[in-house]
Design an enzyme around this catalytic site. Structure first.
Site, PDB file in Angstrom:
ATOM      1  N   SER A 270      -0.253   2.773  11.458  1.00  0.00           N
ATOM      2  CA  SER A 270      -0.972   3.405  12.975  1.00  0.00           C
ATOM      3  C   SER A 270      -1.760   2.266  13.566  1.00  0.00           C
ATOM      4  CB  SER A 270      -2.162   4.323  12.204  1.00  0.00           C
ATOM      5  OG  SER A 270      -2.801   3.486  11.221  1.00  0.00           O
ATOM      6  N   HIS A 300       1.880   6.996   4.997  1.00  0.00           N
ATOM      7  CA  HIS A 300       0.559   6.567   5.315  1.00  0.00           C
ATOM      8  C   HIS A 300      -0.442   7.361   5.193  1.00  0.00           C
ATOM      9  CE1 HIS A 300      -1.967   3.805   7.625  1.00  0.00           C
ATOM     10  NE2 HIS A 300      -1.308   3.898   9.103  1.00  0.00           N
ATOM     11  N   HIS A 346       0.606  -0.867  -3.363  1.00  0.00           N
ATOM     12  CA  HIS A 346       0.333  -1.011  -2.161  1.00  0.00           C
ATOM     13  C   HIS A 346       1.441  -2.154  -1.337  1.00  0.00           C
ATOM     14  CE1 HIS A 346      -1.830  -2.569   1.523  1.00  0.00           C
ATOM     15  NE2 HIS A 346      -2.556  -1.303   1.595  1.00  0.00           N
ATOM     16  N   ARG A 355     -11.596  -0.456  -1.381  1.00  0.00           N
ATOM     17  CA  ARG A 355     -11.780   0.916  -1.089  1.00  0.00           C
ATOM     18  C   ARG A 355     -11.769   1.762  -1.996  1.00  0.00           C
ATOM     19  NH1 ARG A 355      -7.479   1.285   3.690  1.00  0.00           N
ATOM     20  NH2 ARG A 355      -6.118   0.816   1.759  1.00  0.00           N
ATOM     21  N   ASP A 401      -6.039   5.904  -1.450  1.00  0.00           N
ATOM     22  CA  ASP A 401      -5.501   7.260  -1.083  1.00  0.00           C
ATOM     23  C   ASP A 401      -5.769   7.910  -2.861  1.00  0.00           C
ATOM     24  OD1 ASP A 401      -4.740   7.285   1.589  1.00  0.00           O
ATOM     25  OD2 ASP A 401      -2.986   5.837   0.757  1.00  0.00           O
TER      26      ASP A 401
END
Length: 464
Positions: A270, A300, A346, A355, A401
């Site tokens: 993105s 994504h 990742h 995160r 995620d």
């Protein structure tokens, strides 16, 4: 940027005429724009110095596998807002997630950082004051209305059209009123590109909650759409538009969520898409709409939905309070079935995503007894060892995620198809900030060189 922060303030480079020419019709606070006008000439000199000192130096070899492997790890972009380190995770203008959680201003009575503060940091490299973020909240509220024809576009979309497709359509349509597109048609100087780009970027970010709220309301039937409250912060208004404005904990979650999802250096799909399309001098609305189309992919932004589906299926099969042995068996069955464990691994990170950790700490504070959160924690203790044993991942640790969907579900936002829209609202902050700087620094059109397989073979023929 360090040179900027050490430098003394200079007079703004923009004339009052230029500011009037490129300002939008909405009332706004000019502090952020004025500060950027002071920083841009300093950063231009800094870039000039770095290129003079290091421009001809080699910056990493390129091997053929990188061409076939999606340019993985290829150093090829400048991205000022954040840098991702394989060991320590993301840093926003040099600051870690725990540091920004501590340093950025909070809402009255809140404990999570305001995204307004992070946007200020991404643009200037500076921690804003409480007053500055309050004024930025008011500015975005003043710009938040979307044109009636964009409302019509959203309202005419069938509820079966994916929310991300609707989101991309609406953002693309905002191009109709682009300050940059109009300025370019009128022959604006290259040195002044950043001004209308700033205005478009501010309008873009400001209008996203109204767009997202309208899509959510149309698709999932949440009743009358709330109005933007000019006295509230960005996350509170977004939460209210989704029907959660009265839930203080959900509002706090949105403040954290937007902040940690806002930027993740420039190589992800993105971010890179926005930078690439913007390099063609497409306006911020068109550039970010392209970003959204990349974000919608299952590799994504759609990944958090995939995680939640996997967790829900697991819970339905082995129960809400399953033993470690049952979880291990299910994970092994997933791998042996030719599937991946979603939310783990990742492209860059080689440790637990900070995160993920930030979201886990939020859950420990607000929902420690939730069965799904307990399952997420159980998986965190089990999956890395299994992945290492199976040889399935260089990084067996969870990414962002692996946790976000569970938090959203707990507070009642159970419509998984909408999760990527929230990711999209967040990602606008990083894409917009970099696009403004690209225009200010005169970044060129991106045009990397490509090769065919036959050309690769020809290059290396008889060189072994």
């Amino acid at each position: 940027m360090a040179s900027i922060l050490r430098a003394t303030r200079t007079r703004p480079v923009w004339s009052s005429l230029a500011r009037a020419q490129f300002s939008s019709s909405a009332p706004k606070n000019g502090a952020l724009k004025e500060r950027l006008a002071e920083l841009i000439p300093l950063e231009l000199e800094n870039v000039k110095r770095v290129r003079a000192e290091h421009g001809k130096k080699s910056f990493g070899p390129v091997v053929v596998d990188q061409l076939y492997g999606g340019m993985r790890g290829l150093p090829a972009l400048i991205w000022d807002g954040s840098v991702l380190d394989a060991e320590e995770g993301i840093r926003f203008r040099g600051k870690t997630i725990p540091e920004i959680q501590e340093l950025l201003p909070k809402a009255p009575g809140g404990s999570e950082p305001l995204p307004e503060g992070l946007f200020w940091l991404l643009l200037t490299g500076e921690i804003p004051t409480q007053e500055q973020v309050t004024e930025l909240s008011k500015d975005w509220a003043a710009r938040s209305a979307i044109p009636s024809f964009v409302e019509d576009i959203i309202d005419r979309c069938p509820p079966t059209l994916h929310p991300m497709s609707q989101f991309s359509l609406a953002v693309t349509a905002l191009n109709h009123d682009s300050a940059f597109a109009k300025a370019y048609q009128n022959g604006v100087s290259k040195k002044e590109y950043w001004g209308p780009t700033f205005e478009d970027s501010m309008d873009l970010i400001a209008k996203l909650p109204n767009i997202a709220g309208r899509i959510y309301n149309n698709v999932f039937g949440q009743g009358k759409l709330a109005a933007i409250d000019p006295t509230k912060d960005y996350s509170h208004n977004l939460s209210a538009l989704l029907g959660f404005g009265d839930n203080a904990a959900f509002v706090e979650l949105m403040r954290l969520y937007i902040t940690i999802h806002s930027d993740h250096e420039g190589g992800n799909v993105s971010a890179h898409t926005g930078k690439l399309v913007g390099s063609a001098l497409s306006d911020p609305f068109l550039a970010f709409a392209a970003s959204l189309n990349g974000l919608a992919g299952p590799l994504h932004g759609l990944a958090n939905q995939e995680v939640l589906l996997w967790l829900t299926k697991m819970q339905s099969q082995i129960g809400a309070n399953a033993s470690d042995a049952a979880v291990k068996e299910y994970v092994w069955a997933t791998l042996k079935g030719g599937q991946v464990v979603p939310g783990y691994g990742h492209a860059v990170l080689r440790k637990t995503d900070p995160r993920y950790t930030a979201q886990r700490e939020f859950a420990l504070k607000h929902l420690p007894s939730d069965p799904m959160f307990k399952l997420v924690g159980q998986i965190y203790e089990i999956v890395p060892d299994i992945l290492l044993e199976a040889g399935k991942a260089k990084n067996p640790w969870p990414n962002v995620d692996a946790h976000s969907g569970v938090l959203l579900t707990y507070y009642g936002l159970t419509q998984m198809q909408f999760y990527t829209v929230l990711f999209g609202v967040s990602r606008a902050f990083g894409v917009a900030a970099q696009l403004i700087w690209d225009r200010a620094l005169g970044a060129p059109l991106e045009r990397p060189k490509s090769y065919s397989t036959a050309a690769i073979e020809k290059i290396f023929k008889d060189k072994n």
